[in-house]
Design an enzyme around this catalytic site. Structure first.
Site, PDB file in Angstrom:
ATOM      1  N   ASN A 228       0.821  -1.199  -0.163  1.00 10.69           N
ATOM      2  CA  ASN A 228       0.048   0.047   0.092  1.00 10.69           C
ATOM      3  C   ASN A 228       0.858   1.436   0.056  1.00 10.69           C
ATOM      4  OD1 ASN A 228       0.920   0.006   2.502  1.00 10.69           O
ATOM      5  ND2 ASN A 228      -0.789   0.177   3.713  1.00 10.69           N
ATOM      6  N   VAL A 231       3.245   7.230  -3.781  1.00 15.95           N
ATOM      7  CA  VAL A 231       3.680   8.587  -3.969  1.00 15.95           C
ATOM      8  C   VAL A 231       2.434   9.291  -4.897  1.00 15.95           C
ATOM      9  CG1 VAL A 231       5.272  10.352  -4.758  1.00 15.95           C
ATOM     10  CG2 VAL A 231       5.850   8.062  -3.988  1.00 15.95           C
ATOM     11  N   MET A 374      -6.532   5.221  -2.720  1.00  9.40           N
ATOM     12  CA  MET A 374      -6.181   5.912  -4.132  1.00  9.40           C
ATOM     13  C   MET A 374      -7.160   6.582  -4.688  1.00  9.40           C
ATOM     14  SD  MET A 374      -6.323   2.603  -6.941  1.00  9.40           S
ATOM     15  CE  MET A 374      -5.180   1.635  -6.097  1.00  9.40           C
ATOM     16  N   HIS A 395      -4.103   5.497  11.543  1.00  3.03           N
ATOM     17  CA  HIS A 395      -3.047   5.666  10.488  1.00  3.03           C
ATOM     18  C   HIS A 395      -3.797   5.717   8.823  1.00  3.03           C
ATOM     19  CE1 HIS A 395      -2.767   1.621   9.085  1.00  3.03           C
ATOM     20  NE2 HIS A 395      -1.742   1.784   8.543  1.00  3.03           N
TER      21      HIS A 395
END
Length: 468
Positions: A228, A231, A374, A395
């Site tokens: 996972n 950038v 995403m 998180h």
């Protein structure tokens, strides 16, 4: 290349744990490494002797590794511990979003003799050792698997000088920059020179394990892992009254998620093996073995963990610098945080070692990033300093499907339709990371309103991940 035969005389420079190990080493080298230069053979043997756990499954060196490991195990003192009958109390945030197996896994950790405090975040799901989303506090003991294999896995958000329009206007250029200036996965590395001061850290020379890992750390600098990790370019919206240094508005931004690469994984495996050999626990809890921070191994792990954390930050620094320089753009604000790490922290009137495995530090007024998926929004958050959660928050959205289940549930065609509907360009990635494999980030955020305040949001637009 001519054959080179190793003999006992050449082996005299190496300190073997037993005559049997010496004989096994000699036999392996002369049978399976006939064309390897003798000096290289000696280096291979030395490496097996120093890190036998790395070679236990090796086709030819495994026998030597087992002989060495067995000798070490017999030589090292160990202590047998029993679990407490009942777990110590831990608070669960957003329990309706969390699978029972993750709660049970946290309860097991809270039965450890060293357990002091704990909490489970609303994005929690089952992992190894501690569950992902688990926060675990001890007194002067560190659990390597309580930190995890990817030491220093972290988020880094750079807000750019450009407005949000830049992301849409330059989508092609952003895509090409991601293709040319980022690298994902364990194979290969970026094909241009780069440096960071972390590579000159003295512990790389002072500690044998780190010295061996330095070369690969140099090669992997500025790269990202698989799974996972990502950038991505996107749009940040900062809310009115936000506590960052920037006014409310919409900005172009760059967000990255990855950790300490092979450096952290090797440190984690090495010291987990030491912990498991010296701290014997029942089978169901064996991966929760700990190291006393007053011990030599405990001190070494703590130093190595902190260096891995610095290296993870350095990788993000280089990723952002490389992309911004390639595009000729300037950074105006960076917000970042670890979410796989252990810290010395004061909670209430006592000092603790706080492990956060997939949890965001959320002490009073500390800024952090909690990503979605995403296609889903991520959030810039400000910690509220809630002691009940051990000053922690989620998180991310957290998985609701395993990777295998996601692969069996979605197709690339359905993923492409989802990406198109959300105006997201994806480079790499796969159906194991499909947005529907994750929990609803907004429901997760609603479960932690006492832990963090939302300062702004990030919407992905051009995303790069490792290939499936």
């Amino acid at each position: 290349m001519a054959k080179q035969k190793l003999d006992i005389k050449l082996l005299s420079a190496i300190d073997f744990p037993s005559d049997v190990a010496r004989s096994v080493a000699l036999n392996i080298m002369n049978r399976h490494f006939k064309h390897t230069p003798n000096d290289e053979k000696l280096k291979i043997i030395q490496h097996v002797l120093e890190t036998p756990e790395s070679y236990l499954q090796h086709a030819t060196l495994g026998l030597l590794a087992h002989k060495v490991a067995a000798k070490i195990l017999l030589a090292e003192p160990f202590e047998v511990f029993q679990l407490n009958d009942e777990p110590k109390h831990f608070d669960v945030f957003g329990s309706k979003h969390i699978e029972v197996s993750a709660i049970n896994q946290m309860a097991l950790a809270m039965r450890l003799p060293v357990a002091e405090k704990g909490a489970l975040m609303p994005d929690a799901h089952q992992g190894y050792g501690l569950p992902i989303g688990g926060v675990f506090a001890t007194k002067n003991a560190v659990v390597p698997y309580g930190v995890g294999m990817d030491i220093g896995c972290r988020m880094s958000l750079t807000i750019l000088e450009q407005t949000d329009a830049y992301v849409e206007d330059k989508r092609y250029e952003l895509k090409k920059a991601l293709e040319n200036y980022t690298h994902f996965g364990n194979d290969g590395f970026l094909d241009f020179d780069q440096h960071h001061d972390v590579l000159d850290h003295p512990d790389f020379s002072l500690m044998p394990l780190l010295k061996k890992l330095h070369g690969k750390a140099v090669k992997q600098l500025g790269s990202s892992g698989s799974g996972n990790h990502f950038v991505e370019f996107g749009v940040v919206t900062l809310y009115e009254g936000n506590q960052t240094s920037l006014p409310a508005g919409r900005y172009a931004a760059l967000l990255s998620h990855s950790g300490s690469r092979s450096l952290g994984a090797n440190i984690a495996q090495h010291y987990t093996n030491i912990a498991m050999n010296t701290c014997k626990l029942p089978r169901e809890a064996k991966h929760l073995a700990w190291l006393d921070l007053n011990s030599e191994a405990g001190e070494e792990y703590w130093r190595s963990m902190n260096l891995a954390g610095e290296y993870a930050k350095a990788c993000h620094d280089r990723i952002h610098k490389n992309l911004c320089e390639a595009l000729g753009i300037q950074q105006v604000l960076n917000i970042e945080n670890h979410h796989n790490f252990a810290w010395r922290e004061r909670i209430g009137d006592d000092d603790y070692i706080v492990h956060r495995k997939g949890a965001t530090p959320a002490a009073k007024d500390v800024l952090g990033i909690i990503p979605g998926s995403m296609t889903a929004a991520g959030y810039i958050v400000r910690g509220l300093g809630n002691d009940v959660s051990l000053n922690s928050a989620a998180h991310g959205a957290g998985r609701k499907m395993s990777r295998d289940r996601a692969k069996n549930s979605f197709t690339m065609s359905s993923l492409k339709k989802e990406l198109q509907s959300k105006n997201v360009t994806l480079i790499g990635g796969g159906v194991d990371e499909a947005p529907l494999a994750y929990k609803d980030i907004d429901l997760v955020m609603k479960s932690q309103t006492t832990l963090v305040a939302i300062e702004g949001e990030f919407l992905p637009r051009v995303v790069r991940m490792a290939k499936d």
